[in-house]
Structure formats: structure tokens, C-alpha cells
Design a protein around this motif. Structure first.
Motif, mmCIF file in Angstrom:
data_model
loop_
_atom_site.group_PDB
_atom_site.id
_atom_site.type_symbol
_atom_site.label_atom_id
_atom_site.label_comp_id
_atom_site.label_asym_id
_atom_site.label_seq_id
_atom_site.Cartn_x
_atom_site.Cartn_y
_atom_site.Cartn_z
ATOM 1 N N PRO A 1 -11.159 -17.143 -11.096
ATOM 2 C CA PRO A 1 -9.974 -17.027 -10.489
ATOM 3 C C PRO A 1 -9.203 -15.915 -11.207
ATOM 4 N N LEU A 2 -7.809 -15.385 -10.557
ATOM 5 C CA LEU A 2 -7.247 -14.341 -10.985
ATOM 6 C C LEU A 2 -5.830 -14.889 -11.170
ATOM 7 N N ALA A 3 -5.403 -14.703 -12.426
ATOM 8 C CA ALA A 3 -4.125 -15.201 -12.784
ATOM 9 C C ALA A 3 -2.826 -14.469 -12.424
ATOM 10 N N SER A 4 -3.012 -13.182 -11.811
ATOM 11 C CA SER A 4 -1.916 -12.606 -11.471
ATOM 12 C C SER A 4 -2.353 -11.829 -10.104
ATOM 13 N N VAL A 5 -1.460 -12.489 -9.159
ATOM 14 C CA VAL A 5 -1.862 -12.111 -7.690
ATOM 15 C C VAL A 5 -0.248 -11.776 -7.049
ATOM 16 N N MET A 6 0.073 -10.593 -6.735
ATOM 17 C CA MET A 6 1.355 -10.230 -6.032
ATOM 18 C C MET A 6 1.427 -9.460 -4.829
ATOM 19 N N PRO A 7 1.549 -10.059 -4.027
ATOM 20 C CA PRO A 7 1.696 -9.360 -2.310
ATOM 21 C C PRO A 7 2.832 -8.164 -2.477
ATOM 22 N N GLU A 8 2.546 -7.359 -1.622
ATOM 23 C CA GLU A 8 3.821 -6.502 -1.673
ATOM 24 C C GLU A 8 4.402 -6.637 -0.416
ATOM 25 N N PRO A 9 5.807 -6.723 -0.587
ATOM 26 C CA PRO A 9 6.607 -7.055 0.539
ATOM 27 C C PRO A 9 6.459 -6.243 2.111
ATOM 28 N N MET A 10 6.313 -6.872 3.029
ATOM 29 C CA MET A 10 6.015 -5.910 4.319
ATOM 30 C C MET A 10 7.071 -6.488 5.451
ATOM 31 N N SER A 11 7.776 -5.485 5.979
ATOM 32 C CA SER A 11 8.339 -5.748 7.025
ATOM 33 C C SER A 11 7.688 -6.466 8.126
ATOM 34 N N GLY A 12 8.584 -7.448 8.840
ATOM 35 C CA GLY A 12 7.874 -7.852 10.043
ATOM 36 C C GLY A 12 6.985 -9.157 9.584
ATOM 37 N N LYS B 1 6.023 -9.153 16.480
ATOM 38 C CA LYS B 1 4.851 -8.676 17.177
ATOM 39 C C LYS B 1 3.464 -8.987 16.625
ATOM 40 N N GLY B 2 3.554 -8.780 15.346
ATOM 41 C CA GLY B 2 2.448 -8.944 14.502
ATOM 42 C C GLY B 2 1.589 -7.345 14.885
ATOM 43 N N VAL B 3 0.174 -7.702 14.669
ATOM 44 C CA VAL B 3 -0.642 -6.593 14.871
ATOM 45 C C VAL B 3 -1.225 -6.573 16.501
ATOM 46 N N GLU B 4 -0.495 -5.583 17.066
ATOM 47 C CA GLU B 4 -1.035 -5.582 18.480
ATOM 48 C C GLU B 4 -2.315 -4.898 18.871
ATOM 49 N N PRO B 5 -2.691 -5.192 20.105
ATOM 50 C CA PRO B 5 -4.118 -4.644 20.435
ATOM 51 C C PRO B 5 -3.958 -3.112 20.397
ATOM 52 N N GLY B 6 -5.362 -2.719 19.673
ATOM 53 C CA GLY B 6 -5.481 -1.247 19.585
ATOM 54 C C GLY B 6 -4.818 -0.715 18.093
ATOM 55 N N TYR B 7 -4.450 -1.812 17.241
ATOM 56 C CA TYR B 7 -3.769 -1.204 15.923
ATOM 57 C C TYR B 7 -4.511 -2.127 14.825
ATOM 58 N N PHE B 8 -4.256 -1.580 13.660
ATOM 59 C CA PHE B 8 -4.862 -2.354 12.499
ATOM 60 C C PHE B 8 -3.497 -2.476 11.595
ATOM 61 N N GLN B 9 -3.771 -3.512 10.531
ATOM 62 C CA GLN B 9 -2.586 -3.680 9.456
ATOM 63 C C GLN B 9 -3.304 -3.819 8.251
ATOM 64 N N LYS B 10 -2.854 -3.038 7.177
ATOM 65 C CA LYS B 10 -3.139 -3.235 5.648
ATOM 66 C C LYS B 10 -2.325 -4.270 5.195
ATOM 67 N N PHE B 11 -2.723 -5.220 4.335
ATOM 68 C CA PHE B 11 -1.837 -6.183 3.572
ATOM 69 C C PHE B 11 -2.112 -6.020 1.817
ATOM 70 N N PRO B 12 -1.378 -5.194 1.390
ATOM 71 C CA PRO B 12 -1.427 -5.079 -0.046
ATOM 72 C C PRO B 12 -1.370 -6.081 -1.133
ATOM 73 N N VAL B 13 -2.233 -6.069 -2.060
ATOM 74 C CA VAL B 13 -1.980 -7.062 -3.159
ATOM 75 C C VAL B 13 -2.256 -6.612 -4.247
ATOM 76 N N SER B 14 -1.631 -6.530 -5.229
ATOM 77 C CA SER B 14 -1.911 -6.382 -6.738
ATOM 78 C C SER B 14 -2.722 -7.627 -7.423
ATOM 79 N N VAL B 15 -3.679 -7.410 -7.904
ATOM 80 C CA VAL B 15 -4.510 -8.452 -8.563
ATOM 81 C C VAL B 15 -5.152 -8.102 -9.940
ATOM 82 N N GLY B 16 -5.314 -9.081 -10.781
ATOM 83 C CA GLY B 16 -5.809 -9.095 -12.211
ATOM 84 C C GLY B 16 -5.807 -10.252 -12.780
#
Length: 240
Positions: A69-80, A115-130
Motif C-alpha cells: 500500500p501507498l500512504a500518499s497518493v495525490m493526483p494532479e488537477p486536470m482541466s476537463g 469530450k475526454g480522450v478523442e480518437p487519435g489522441y492520448f492523455q497522461k494522468f499524473p499522480v504523486s505517490v509514496g
């Protein structure tokens, strides 16, 4: 002959398209920004490509490991996107760096507000963990990718040693030993480099000392020759 070459080229191109469109090349994955060092903190990116051409990715659910288990998990705010962090009590308390952990983050869910991740694109979802575990070489995160047509792709299959990559592999984060520096050099390498530097310094000092001794001997010889010449010259003048 020319027609057969064109047909062969078309067949190769067609097979290339099939390979590139294979799910193995478009699965959800996780990579650290830098290095994920055991016992430390890291920012990791869950990369979500859209492998569909008729729907967008509108939701991502990532399940976090409970065996480490990871005691600290903090996602980065993302527009949309909205993000929800779910914590759960552990079935068995875990000892982490001298502390007893009774609950930890077990899931992070991102939901598109646009719209989310549209066809032909990708998205990164950053998270700080530790803090990352010290007794594991990797962490496995199971992920669910939901499309706008409600189809759900389950990236949950764990890679087994000696076997081919599964069709829907779970994102796996490789952990780096704390003894490995950011440049990839180990402590042993650093020690060897220090020893080599010391040896080079000693060698240079010995060479310098030897040179000084040679110059000293040459100086003495030159001085003696000068004295001898002076004495001989004096005798010649006396004789004359």
C-alpha cells in the motif's frame, strides 16, 4: 512482374497496419517522471491512448495495490476531468518505514467533463505517490478504460515470467534500487571511479617527484662541470 511487386508491397503494408492496431501497442501504461526509487516518492503518469476510431475515452479507474500500500497518493488537477480518490481499510495493517498503516488509497477515478480522450489522441494522468516499497521490484496497477459508447476495456492481466505479454496487460511500474543514481551509475561504480581518481592523482604525484629528482641531478652535474671548467681555466692563465 511489376503487378506482383505492387501486390507484395500492399500485403506488407496491410500487415503493418494490423500490427500497429493491435491492443498490445495501445494499452494503458504507467511510467515515472524520472525514476521510481524504492523507499522514496515519485510522480508517475498513467498513459491512456484511444485505440478506437468511433468513441472517446471518458473514464479511467486505476486500482492501487494493497499488498504494497501507498500512504500518499495525490493526483494532479486536470482541466476537463474530475478526480476521485478512494481510501479503504487494509485487511491487515502494514508496517511502512516505522509506521503502522491501517488504510490506504485503493482506487483513483478520473471522469471526463467534456469530450475526454478523442480518437487519435492520448492523455497522461499524473499522480504523486509514496513512499514506495523497499521490498518489491515493481507495482501492478489494474485499470478500467471506459468509452463514450459504454464499452469497458479491462487492463488487468498480470505479466508472468517467461510468457508473452497478455492481450490486456495491467500497468506495471518498475522500481529502481536506491543505490542507483539518476545517471544510472551504482555506488560500486562511484567507488571504483574514486579509486581510479586517487590512483591517477598518486601516479601524477610520483611522476612529478621523479621529474624533480632528475632535474636536481642534472643541476648538480651542470654545476660541477662549471666549477671544473673554472678551475681548469684558472690553471691555464697561471701557466701563461
Amino acid at each position: 512482374m511489376k503487378a506482383s511487386r505492387i501486390a507484395a508491397a500492399a500485403a506488407v503494408a496491410g500487415s503493418a497496419v494490423v500490427v500497429l492496431s493491435s491492443p498490445a501497442f495501445a494499452h494503458v501504461s504507467v511510467q515515472p517522471e524520472g525514476a521510481a526509487v524504492k523507499g522514496g516518492y515519485a510522480v508517475v503518469d498513467f498513459k491512456v491512448p484511444n485505440e478506437r476510431d468511433d468513441a472517446s475515452t471518458t473514464k479511467l479507474e486505476v486500482t492501487f495495490p494493497t499488498d504494497h500500500p501507498l500512504a500518499s497518493v495525490m493526483p494532479e488537477p486536470m482541466s476537463g476531468w474530475t478526480v476521485k480518490v478512494t481510501k479503504s481499510k487494509l485487511a491487515k495493517p502494514a508496517e511502512m518505514h516505522g509506521e503502522t498503516i491501517t488504510e490506504a488509497v485503493t482506487k483513483v477515478t478520473w471522469t471526463a467533463t467534456g469530450k475526454g480522450v478523442e480518437p487519435g489522441y492520448f492523455q497522461k494522468f499524473p499522480v504523486s505517490v509514496g513512499m514506495l516499497p523497499t521490498d518489491a521490484d515493481q507495482l501492478v496497477f489494474k485499470a478500467l478504460q471506459t468509452y463514450s459508447d459504454k464499452q469497458v476495456v479491462r487492463w488487468i492481466e498480470v505479466q508472468k515470467d517467461g510468457e508473452e505479454e497478455p492481450e490486456n496487460p495491467a500497468p506495471t511500474l518498475e522500481l529502481t534500487s536506491a543505490a542507483t543514481s539518476a545517471s544510472g551509475a551504482t555506488a560500486e561504480d562511484a567507488s571504483e571511479k574514486t579509486e581510479n581518481t586517487a590512483a591517477d592523482t598518486t601516479s601524477a604525484a610520483d611522476s612529478s617527484d621523479t621529474t624533480a629528482r632528475v632535474l636536481s641531478v642534472v643541476g648538480i652535474a651542470v654545476g660541477a662541470a662549471g666549477v671544473a671548467y673554472g678551475v681548469l681555466a684558472g690553471r691555464r692563465r697561471t701557466t701563461v
